[in-house]
Design a protein around this motif. Structure first.
Motif, PDB file in Angstrom:
ATOM      1  N   TYR A   1      -4.143  21.593 -23.069  1.00  0.00           N
ATOM      2  CA  TYR A   1      -4.636  20.266 -22.677  1.00  0.00           C
ATOM      3  C   TYR A   1      -3.550  19.486 -21.943  1.00  0.00           C
ATOM      4  CZ  TYR A   1      -5.926  15.365 -23.276  1.00  0.00           C
ATOM      5  OH  TYR A   1      -6.189  14.037 -23.058  1.00  0.00           O
ATOM      6  N   SER A   2      -3.929  18.921 -20.814  1.00  0.00           N
ATOM      7  CA  SER A   2      -2.965  18.099 -20.091  1.00  0.00           C
ATOM      8  C   SER A   2      -3.428  16.639 -20.147  1.00  0.00           C
ATOM      9  CB  SER A   2      -2.875  18.643 -18.655  1.00  0.00           C
ATOM     10  OG  SER A   2      -2.727  17.626 -17.755  1.00  0.00           O
ATOM     11  N   HIS A   3      -2.680  15.832 -20.894  1.00  0.00           N
ATOM     12  CA  HIS A   3      -3.098  14.444 -21.128  1.00  0.00           C
ATOM     13  C   HIS A   3      -2.794  13.571 -19.908  1.00  0.00           C
ATOM     14  CE1 HIS A   3      -4.258  10.995 -23.419  1.00  0.00           C
ATOM     15  NE2 HIS A   3      -3.084  10.427 -23.262  1.00  0.00           N
ATOM     16  N   GLN A   4      -3.846  12.967 -19.350  1.00  0.00           N
ATOM     17  CA  GLN A   4      -3.664  12.128 -18.162  1.00  0.00           C
ATOM     18  C   GLN A   4      -3.397  10.674 -18.535  1.00  0.00           C
ATOM     19  OE1 GLN A   4      -4.153  13.843 -15.011  1.00  0.00           O
ATOM     20  NE2 GLN A   4      -4.050  15.493 -16.495  1.00  0.00           N
ATOM     21  N   GLY A   5      -3.730  10.314 -19.780  1.00  0.00           N
ATOM     22  CA  GLY A   5      -3.509   8.935 -20.218  1.00  0.00           C
ATOM     23  C   GLY A   5      -4.741   8.334 -20.862  1.00  0.00           C
ATOM     24  N   SER A   6      -4.579   7.118 -21.397  1.00  0.00           N
ATOM     25  CA  SER A   6      -5.706   6.429 -22.039  1.00  0.00           C
ATOM     26  C   SER A   6      -5.871   5.047 -21.428  1.00  0.00           C
ATOM     27  CB  SER A   6      -5.450   6.246 -23.529  1.00  0.00           C
ATOM     28  OG  SER A   6      -5.048   7.442 -24.114  1.00  0.00           O
ATOM     29  N   LEU A   7      -7.120   4.630 -21.350  1.00  0.00           N
ATOM     30  CA  LEU A   7      -7.445   3.328 -20.775  1.00  0.00           C
ATOM     31  C   LEU A   7      -8.377   2.598 -21.722  1.00  0.00           C
ATOM     32  CD1 LEU A   7      -8.514   4.538 -17.231  1.00  0.00           C
ATOM     33  CD2 LEU A   7      -6.526   3.120 -17.689  1.00  0.00           C
ATOM     34  N   ALA A   8      -8.260   1.273 -21.761  1.00  0.00           N
ATOM     35  CA  ALA A   8      -9.244   0.500 -22.533  1.00  0.00           C
ATOM     36  C   ALA A   8      -9.390  -0.885 -21.940  1.00  0.00           C
ATOM     37  CB  ALA A   8      -8.822   0.410 -23.995  1.00  0.00           C
ATOM     38  N   TYR A   9     -10.631  -1.372 -21.899  1.00  0.00           N
ATOM     39  CA  TYR A   9     -10.904  -2.731 -21.429  1.00  0.00           C
ATOM     40  C   TYR A   9     -10.704  -3.674 -22.606  1.00  0.00           C
ATOM     41  CZ  TYR A   9     -13.275  -6.773 -19.522  1.00  0.00           C
ATOM     42  OH  TYR A   9     -13.554  -8.048 -19.084  1.00  0.00           O
ATOM     43  N   ILE A  10      -9.988  -4.791 -22.396  1.00  0.00           N
ATOM     44  CA  ILE A  10      -9.724  -5.684 -23.533  1.00  0.00           C
ATOM     45  C   ILE A  10     -10.254  -7.107 -23.296  1.00  0.00           C
ATOM     46  CG2 ILE A  10      -7.772  -4.344 -24.423  1.00  0.00           C
ATOM     47  CD1 ILE A  10      -5.912  -6.438 -23.093  1.00  0.00           C
ATOM     48  N   GLY A  11     -11.079  -7.285 -22.255  1.00  0.00           N
ATOM     49  CA  GLY A  11     -11.748  -8.573 -22.048  1.00  0.00           C
ATOM     50  C   GLY A  11     -11.072  -9.463 -21.032  1.00  0.00           C
ATOM     51  N   SER A  12     -11.792 -10.495 -20.610  1.00  0.00           N
ATOM     52  CA  SER A  12     -11.407 -11.447 -19.543  1.00  0.00           C
ATOM     53  C   SER A  12     -10.695 -10.763 -18.374  1.00  0.00           C
ATOM     54  CB  SER A  12     -10.591 -12.632 -20.089  1.00  0.00           C
ATOM     55  OG  SER A  12      -9.611 -12.219 -20.964  1.00  0.00           O
ATOM     56  N   GLU A  13     -11.322  -9.709 -17.907  1.00  0.00           N
ATOM     57  CA  GLU A  13     -10.867  -8.930 -16.744  1.00  0.00           C
ATOM     58  C   GLU A  13      -9.440  -8.426 -16.906  1.00  0.00           C
ATOM     59  OE1 GLU A  13     -11.926 -11.034 -13.159  1.00  0.00           O
ATOM     60  OE2 GLU A  13     -14.020 -10.490 -13.527  1.00  0.00           O
ATOM     61  N   LYS A  14      -9.127  -7.943 -18.129  1.00  0.00           N
ATOM     62  CA  LYS A  14      -7.830  -7.321 -18.391  1.00  0.00           C
ATOM     63  C   LYS A  14      -8.074  -5.976 -19.062  1.00  0.00           C
ATOM     64  CE  LYS A  14      -5.308 -11.612 -19.047  1.00  0.00           C
ATOM     65  NZ  LYS A  14      -4.919 -12.582 -20.041  1.00  0.00           N
ATOM     66  N   ALA A  15      -7.161  -5.049 -18.790  1.00  0.00           N
ATOM     67  CA  ALA A  15      -7.281  -3.725 -19.428  1.00  0.00           C
ATOM     68  C   ALA A  15      -5.885  -3.246 -19.808  1.00  0.00           C
ATOM     69  CB  ALA A  15      -7.937  -2.739 -18.464  1.00  0.00           C
ATOM     70  N   VAL A  16      -5.819  -2.219 -20.663  1.00  0.00           N
ATOM     71  CA  VAL A  16      -4.521  -1.604 -20.973  1.00  0.00           C
ATOM     72  C   VAL A  16      -4.574  -0.137 -20.567  1.00  0.00           C
ATOM     73  CG1 VAL A  16      -3.732  -3.135 -22.814  1.00  0.00           C
ATOM     74  CG2 VAL A  16      -5.281  -1.262 -23.376  1.00  0.00           C
ATOM     75  N   ALA A  17      -3.435   0.386 -20.142  1.00  0.00           N
ATOM     76  CA  ALA A  17      -3.378   1.794 -19.715  1.00  0.00           C
ATOM     77  C   ALA A  17      -2.075   2.415 -20.182  1.00  0.00           C
ATOM     78  CB  ALA A  17      -3.468   1.870 -18.189  1.00  0.00           C
ATOM     79  N   ASP A  18      -2.204   3.567 -20.848  1.00  0.00           N
ATOM     80  CA  ASP A  18      -1.052   4.392 -21.236  1.00  0.00           C
ATOM     81  C   ASP A  18      -1.199   5.641 -20.387  1.00  0.00           C
ATOM     82  OD1 ASP A  18       0.937   3.799 -23.002  1.00  0.00           O
ATOM     83  OD2 ASP A  18      -0.318   4.031 -24.793  1.00  0.00           O
ATOM     84  N   VAL A  19      -0.501   5.701 -19.267  1.00  0.00           N
ATOM     85  CA  VAL A  19      -0.762   6.788 -18.322  1.00  0.00           C
ATOM     86  C   VAL A  19       0.428   7.746 -18.224  1.00  0.00           C
ATOM     87  CG1 VAL A  19      -1.486   7.309 -15.955  1.00  0.00           C
ATOM     88  CG2 VAL A  19      -2.180   5.184 -17.008  1.00  0.00           C
ATOM     89  N   SER A  20       0.143   9.050 -18.232  1.00  0.00           N
ATOM     90  CA  SER A  20       1.219  10.041 -18.076  1.00  0.00           C
ATOM     91  C   SER A  20       1.591  10.097 -16.598  1.00  0.00           C
ATOM     92  CB  SER A  20       0.749  11.418 -18.520  1.00  0.00           C
ATOM     93  OG  SER A  20       0.196  11.320 -19.789  1.00  0.00           O
ATOM     94  N   TRP A  21       2.883  10.045 -16.318  1.00  0.00           N
ATOM     95  CA  TRP A  21       3.361  10.052 -14.937  1.00  0.00           C
ATOM     96  C   TRP A  21       4.586  10.937 -14.877  1.00  0.00           C
ATOM     97  CZ3 TRP A  21       0.997   8.340 -10.760  1.00  0.00           C
ATOM     98  CH2 TRP A  21       1.734   8.201  -9.577  1.00  0.00           C
ATOM     99  N   TRP A  22       4.584  11.983 -14.069  1.00  0.00           N
ATOM    100  CA  TRP A  22       5.633  13.017 -14.039  1.00  0.00           C
ATOM    101  C   TRP A  22       5.905  13.469 -15.465  1.00  0.00           C
ATOM    102  CZ3 TRP A  22       6.131  15.191  -9.571  1.00  0.00           C
ATOM    103  CH2 TRP A  22       5.891  14.443  -8.420  1.00  0.00           C
ATOM    104  N   ASN A  23       7.151  13.291 -15.934  1.00  0.00           N
ATOM    105  CA  ASN A  23       7.409  13.726 -17.308  1.00  0.00           C
ATOM    106  C   ASN A  23       7.406  12.557 -18.285  1.00  0.00           C
ATOM    107  OD1 ASN A  23       7.518  16.429 -16.824  1.00  0.00           O
ATOM    108  ND2 ASN A  23       9.713  16.415 -16.357  1.00  0.00           N
TER     109      ASN A  23
END
Ligand code: NAD
Length: 493
Positions: free
Chosen positions: A424-446
């Motif tokens: 499995y290659s994890h690309q990251g996680s995203l979530a909408y948190i309201g009032s047009e804001k979101a959070v992202a934990d994204v894998s980038w290179w290493n």
């Protein structure tokens, strides 16, 4: 542009002119795929269906783009925009694939049959039968975990299927209209407009955020007298919401939710539910426990996943599965432990990864490649056998040339047989948190990039848009976003 239009036109033509269903070929193996979720559809997309008699069975005749399901509960997105008919998907395959809209009730791994029944309202003369298989893929997902807590099944709404989102949308407006009923007392208005969400995972957080948006952007403008009554409470058993995200994003999410006046109750475990109340136990900083009782109008239960009865039943028939609790234990090739011809993927499989859409989609693509290679192996083996026998019995054949071809084929065979296990290659996680804001934990290179805010929200939107199943879905989702932004959400029940 022309290529794009041409491609879209070809897609539309194919959808409207599906290939006729053919009779199963007795020389091919029958591959039965259970489910039309992320895992199964990703497998079907990449599978060379001409190698097998493929049969798909699912009670749901469409693929559902689940990441945008919370947006359907408030009408930001209309439900059909994130549904893709499975028959349209299958009609794009080279060889026809059979589809049965049915629920699998049991699997007999010894007789190699799946028992299915028609769960729909309209039934024909036959509504229960058996489907034999040579190879079986179980991709039936999971159901919402209730942990046997009293009243949850009877009184709360889940958020897994399109029907759940529709039910929630109706119930929100039912609560609002009942609260607006003549002579309703302020206490009753408070109760009806108190929306409780249990589970601070991504599902619970995204839903709570969408709900607060709906109130702030639409309901409040239409019924201003409700401004001080509407209230969302998010209950989570653990010390934080979104536990799978980084500490920094957890803090950002919690402060953003609080800014939006969402009440977060962490370290609080729901113990009992009635038609109007939620009873929960909070752990206090002193170490003692306190029982609280909240009254509610709408209760949404998003407390994680549980194993489906069909999967539990199959596990009980396979001795090698006796120690597995969270689903079908699979090996690194996704073969169900204790079987040779059953594979599992997605939320119903235990492969050592989180039960996410991303994992299921990658598992499906892996299985498609595996099955395509397996079919190739068989045909190459057959060719080698034919060439070897011609070498022995036909005096006219060029022995040197044939031996060289056999050698090349054997090398090809070795390469196919040396297929790498699933990774499995994890690309990251995203979530909408309201009032047009979101959070992202994204894998980038290493490394990892953690981001939150309005720009991340644009990234969230573009990422989900690119992941939508079809051009049609993408078009509909953009249209819904524009429509709800311009005219507001539709508040009719
Ligand atoms: P989850 O398992 O992630 O979260 C459920 C939460 O409910 C847990 O934190 C648990 O502590 C809490 N809980 C359980 N029982 C409780 C009780 N009695 N009282 C109070 N709290 C209780 O569930 P989910 O959010 O439905 O997600 C399921 C899976 O799908 C996860 O792997 C998740 O990562 C994935 N998912 C991801 C996304 C995304 O990335 N945007 C969106 C949806 C789902």
């Amino acid at each position: 542009l022309f290529a794009g239009i041409g491609y879209a036109g070809y897609g539309i033509w194919l959808d409207r002119h599906p290939a006729p269903q053919q009779q199963p070929d007795p020389n091919k193996k029958t591959l039965v795929v259970l489910g039309t979720g992320w895992g199964s559809v990703s497998l079907l997309k990449k599978l060379d269906t001409e190698n097998y008699n493929v049969i798909v069975i699912s009670p749901r005749n469409f693929f559902l783009f689940t990441p945008l399901l919370p947006s359907c509960t408030t009408g930001t997105i209309e439900h059909r925009s994130i549904m893709e008919p499975i028959r349209a998907i299958l009609s794009r395959k080279k060889t026809s694939v059979q589809f049965f809209e049915a629920e699998a009730s049991s699997i007999d791994p010894d007789r190699k049959v799946v028992k299915i029944f028609d769960d729909s309202e309209i039934k024909g003369k036959i509504s229960e039968t058996e489907v034999p298989y040579d190879m079986l893929v179980v991709g039936v997902g999971s159901e919402t975990a209730t942990f046997g807590i009293q009243g949850v099944n009877e009184h709360s709404c889940f958020l897994k299927e399109i029907g759940d989102a529709q039910r929630i949308r109706k119930k929100i407006m039912d609560c609002v209209e009942t609260a607006a009923f003549k002579d309703q007392s302020p206490e009753e208005i408070d109760r009806l407009l108190h929306m409780v969400v249990v589970g601070g995972g991504p599902t619970g957080v995204e839903f709570a955020a969408e709900l607060q948006d709906f109130f702030e952007e639409d309901i409040k403008n239409l019924i201003p007298e409700f401004s001080h009554h509407f209230h969302v409470t998010l209950i989570e058993a653990l010390p934080n919401v979104l536990p799978s995200f980084s500490k920094q994003l957890i803090e950002y999410t919690e402060s953003t939710l609080k800014e939006q006046t969402i009440d977060i109750k962490t370290k609080t475990v729901v113990k009992k539910v009635t038609d109007r109340t939620v009873e929960a136990q909070c752990s206090l900083p002193s170490g003692s426990k306190e029982t609280i009782v909240l009254t509610y109008g709408l209760l949404v239960w998003a407390a994680g996943n549980a194993v489906r009865p069909l999967v539990k039943d199959l596990m009980s028939k396979i001795p090698a599965q006796k120690d597995s609790r969270r689903g079908l234990a699979v090996n690194e090739y996704l073969v169900v432990q204790g079987t040779r011809d059953v594979w599992a993927l997605g939320d119903c499989a235990v492969a050592g990864y989180a039960p996410t859409a991303q994992v299921a989609a990658q598992e499906g693509a892996f299985l498609a490649k595996l099955f395509n290679n397996m079919a190739k192996t068989e045909s190459v083996e057959e060719e080698i056998q034919n060439l070897s026998s011609s070498l022995n019995v036909k005096p006219g054949v060029n022995a040197a040339e044939t031996s060289q071809t056999i050698e090349q084929l054997e090398q090809q065979l070795k390469r196919v047989r040396d297929a790498k296990p699933f990774h499995y290659s994890h690309q990251g996680s995203l979530a909408y948190i309201g009032s047009e804001k979101a959070v992202a934990d994204v894998s980038w290179w290493n490394g990892n990039i953690a981001a939150g805010g309005k720009l991340t929200y644009l990234f969230w939107r573009s990422a989900y848009l690119s992941m939508c199943f079809s051009t049609r879905n993408r078009f509909l989702v953009i249209n819904d976003w524009l429509k709800s932004k311009t005219f507001g959400r539709d508040v009719s029940r």
